[in-house]
Write a protein that holds these residues in place. Sequence first.
Motif, short mmCIF file in Angstrom:
data_model
loop_
_atom_site.label_atom_id
_atom_site.label_comp_id
_atom_site.label_asym_id
_atom_site.label_seq_id
_atom_site.Cartn_x
_atom_site.Cartn_y
_atom_site.Cartn_z
N LEU A 30 0.82 -1.22 0.00
CA LEU A 30 0.00 0.00 0.00
C LEU A 30 0.85 1.26 0.00
N GLY A 31 2.15 1.08 0.19
CA GLY A 31 3.05 2.22 0.17
C GLY A 31 2.95 3.10 1.39
N ILE A 32 2.63 2.47 2.54
CA ILE A 32 2.54 3.24 3.79
C ILE A 32 3.59 2.72 4.77
N PRO A 33 4.03 3.55 5.68
CA PRO A 33 5.07 3.13 6.63
C PRO A 33 4.57 1.97 7.51
N ARG A 34 5.44 1.06 7.85
CA ARG A 34 5.09 -0.06 8.75
C ARG A 34 4.66 0.46 10.11
N GLU A 35 5.16 1.62 10.54
CA GLU A 35 4.91 2.14 11.89
C GLU A 35 3.46 2.59 12.12
N VAL A 36 2.68 2.70 11.04
CA VAL A 36 1.29 3.14 11.24
C VAL A 36 0.46 2.04 11.90
N LEU A 37 0.94 0.81 11.87
CA LEU A 37 0.25 -0.30 12.54
C LEU A 37 1.08 -0.75 13.73
N ALA A 38 0.47 -1.56 14.58
CA ALA A 38 1.17 -2.05 15.77
C ALA A 38 2.43 -2.81 15.36
N SER A 39 3.48 -2.64 16.16
CA SER A 39 4.75 -3.30 15.85
C SER A 39 4.66 -4.79 16.15
N GLN A 40 5.60 -5.53 15.64
CA GLN A 40 5.63 -6.97 15.90
C GLN A 40 5.75 -7.25 17.39
N GLU A 41 6.56 -6.47 18.09
CA GLU A 41 6.73 -6.68 19.53
C GLU A 41 5.43 -6.44 20.27
N GLU A 42 4.70 -5.37 19.92
CA GLU A 42 3.43 -5.06 20.58
C GLU A 42 2.42 -6.19 20.35
N ILE A 43 2.37 -6.69 19.12
CA ILE A 43 1.43 -7.78 18.82
C ILE A 43 1.78 -9.03 19.64
N GLU A 44 3.05 -9.34 19.72
CA GLU A 44 3.47 -10.53 20.45
C GLU A 44 3.16 -10.40 21.94
N TYR A 45 3.39 -9.22 22.51
CA TYR A 45 3.10 -9.03 23.94
C TYR A 45 1.59 -9.06 24.21
N ALA A 46 0.80 -8.43 23.35
CA ALA A 46 -0.65 -8.44 23.53
C ALA A 46 -1.19 -9.87 23.42
N TRP A 47 -0.66 -10.63 22.45
CA TRP A 47 -1.11 -12.02 22.27
C TRP A 47 -0.70 -12.89 23.46
N ARG A 48 0.47 -12.61 24.00
CA ARG A 48 0.93 -13.36 25.18
C ARG A 48 0.04 -13.09 26.40
N ASP A 49 -0.41 -11.83 26.58
CA ASP A 49 -1.20 -11.48 27.77
C ASP A 49 -2.68 -11.80 27.62
N LEU A 50 -3.12 -12.07 26.40
CA LEU A 50 -4.55 -12.27 26.15
C LEU A 50 -5.15 -13.45 26.93
N PRO A 51 -4.49 -14.63 27.00
CA PRO A 51 -5.10 -15.76 27.72
C PRO A 51 -5.42 -15.46 29.19
N ARG A 52 -4.58 -14.64 29.83
CA ARG A 52 -4.81 -14.30 31.23
C ARG A 52 -6.15 -13.59 31.41
N GLU A 53 -6.51 -12.72 30.48
CA GLU A 53 -7.79 -12.02 30.55
C GLU A 53 -8.94 -12.93 30.13
N LEU A 54 -8.74 -13.72 29.09
CA LEU A 54 -9.79 -14.62 28.62
C LEU A 54 -10.17 -15.65 29.68
N ARG A 55 -9.20 -16.05 30.50
CA ARG A 55 -9.46 -17.04 31.55
C ARG A 55 -10.53 -16.56 32.52
N GLU A 56 -10.62 -15.23 32.72
CA GLU A 56 -11.57 -14.67 33.68
C GLU A 56 -12.99 -14.59 33.13
N ILE A 57 -13.13 -14.78 31.81
CA ILE A 57 -14.46 -14.68 31.20
C ILE A 57 -15.12 -16.07 31.21
#
Length: 440
Positions: A30-57
Motif C-alpha cells: 500500500l506504500g505506507i510506513p510499517r509504523e502506522v500499525l502495531a509493531s511486531q513486539e506489541e502484537i506478540e506481547y498483547a497475544w501473550r497477555d490475552l489468555p490471562r484475561e480470557l481465563r476470567e471470562i
Amino acid sequence: MSNIVVKEEVKLPALPNTVLPAIEELTAALGIPREVLASQEEIEYAWRDLPRELREIPGDLRGELIARMCVAVSAGLFDGAMNYGWNAAILQLRQKIRNFGLAVVAQILRSDFEEKHLLELQDSRLLDLCLKLNIVDEDGFFFLDQCREVRNNFSAAHPTMGKVNDREFTAFLNRCVRYALADSSSPKGVDIGAFISAVKGPRFNDHQCRIWVRRLTETHDAQRQMLVNMVHGVYCDPATPEPARLNAIDLCSDLSGAFTASIRSDLINSHSDYVAKGLEEKHAASLQFFEKLGFLGLLNESEQHVVFSRAIERLWNAHNGMNNFYNEPPFAERLLEISQQGAVPETIQNSFVQTVVCCRIGNGYGVSNAAVPYYDEMIKSFSPREVATLINKAVDRSSTLGRRVEGGGNCRRNLKAVLELIDAASVPSTVKPEFDRLVR
C-alpha cells in the motif's frame, strides 16, 4: 458449602510465521510506513497477555465478539479489538439488567422501561443505570466510564484521536472483563408492589417468609436498603394491622444480621424524623421496632432510657399487682432481652438495679420462681457501677430494697443468694466492706 469456581485456562495457538510478515507485506504493497500499525513486539506481547484475561471470562460469554477481538489482536488491530471487547461488555450489562427485571427497573425509575428502552440507552446512561441498580459498584462505574471514553476516542468505532499500544489495550480489556464480563451472575430485582402488598396482607407462614427473605437477599444492596426502610415505615404506621406488623418484624429479624451500615443509618434517620416531626405514635412504634430487632444500641441514650424506663415500670407494676408470681415472668424476660442489647443507660441504672433485685428477693409472700432465671441472668451481668448501686441500696433503709432487707426473713436470705451471683472482681473497693458484711 460454597461452590468453588474453577477458571478454565485458555491456550491460544502460536501466531503463525505468515501473520506478522504479512503485515509488513501489506503496508509495503500500500506504500505506507510499517509504523502506522502495531509493531511486531506489541502484537506478540498483547497475544501473550490475552489468555490471562480470557481465563476470567466464563465460557458461555466467550462468543463471537470475543473471537473477533482475538483475531483483531493477532493482526495488531488494537482499535478494532477494543471495540469488540467493549461491545461484549455492553451486551453483558444489558443482560444483567434483563435478569434484574425490566418491570422492577420501571418501578425504580418510575417510568416505562421495556426492551426497546434498554436497547435505546446510550452507553453512558446504561452505566448510570447499572450503578443505580448496583450491577456495578462505584469502582466499576469509574473504570468502565473511562473505558467508554477510550473506546469513543481511540477505537475503530469512531475516527480516532490517536493509537493505543499493547499495554493500553490490555488495561482496557482487563477493566471490561473485571467489571462486566467476569461474573455472569446478576442480582434479581424485587417487585416492589407485590412485596408491599404481601407484607400488608395476611400473616405470613414460614414458607412465604423464607421466599421473601430469599428474594431480598438476592437483590442488590440499594434496593434491599430501600425495601427495609419501607417495611420499617409499614411497621410504624398506626393504621397498619397487627398481622402486617408481625410480617414486617419477621422479615427484618431474618435479615437483620446482614444489615449494612447504610441500612442501619437509614433506619435511624427515619426514626429521628418521627421525633423531629412530633409523630408520637410512629416514634413509639419505631422504638419497639428497634427493640425487637436488638438494635437499641443504635439509639442515643435518651431514647434507650425511654425503652428501659417503660420495661422497668411494667415489671414493677406486675410485681406489685395481683397474681404477681404468675404475671412477672414475661416482663422479666423482656427486660432481660433489652438489657442484653447494650449497657443500661446511667440515667436509669438506679431504677433498673433496685427493681431487678427487689423482684429477685421477693416480698413477704415469696418470689416468682419462673422469673428467677431472668433476674439471675441480669444480676450476673451487673457492671461494677451497678454492683455498687445494689450494695448502697441494700444498706439504705430509706430505699425500697433496704427496707425489704431490713425486714429480714426470706428477703435477707435471698439477698445473700443474689450476692453470691456476683463475681468478687466486679465489686468496687468503695463498697467491698459492706459487700462482705452482707454476704456473711
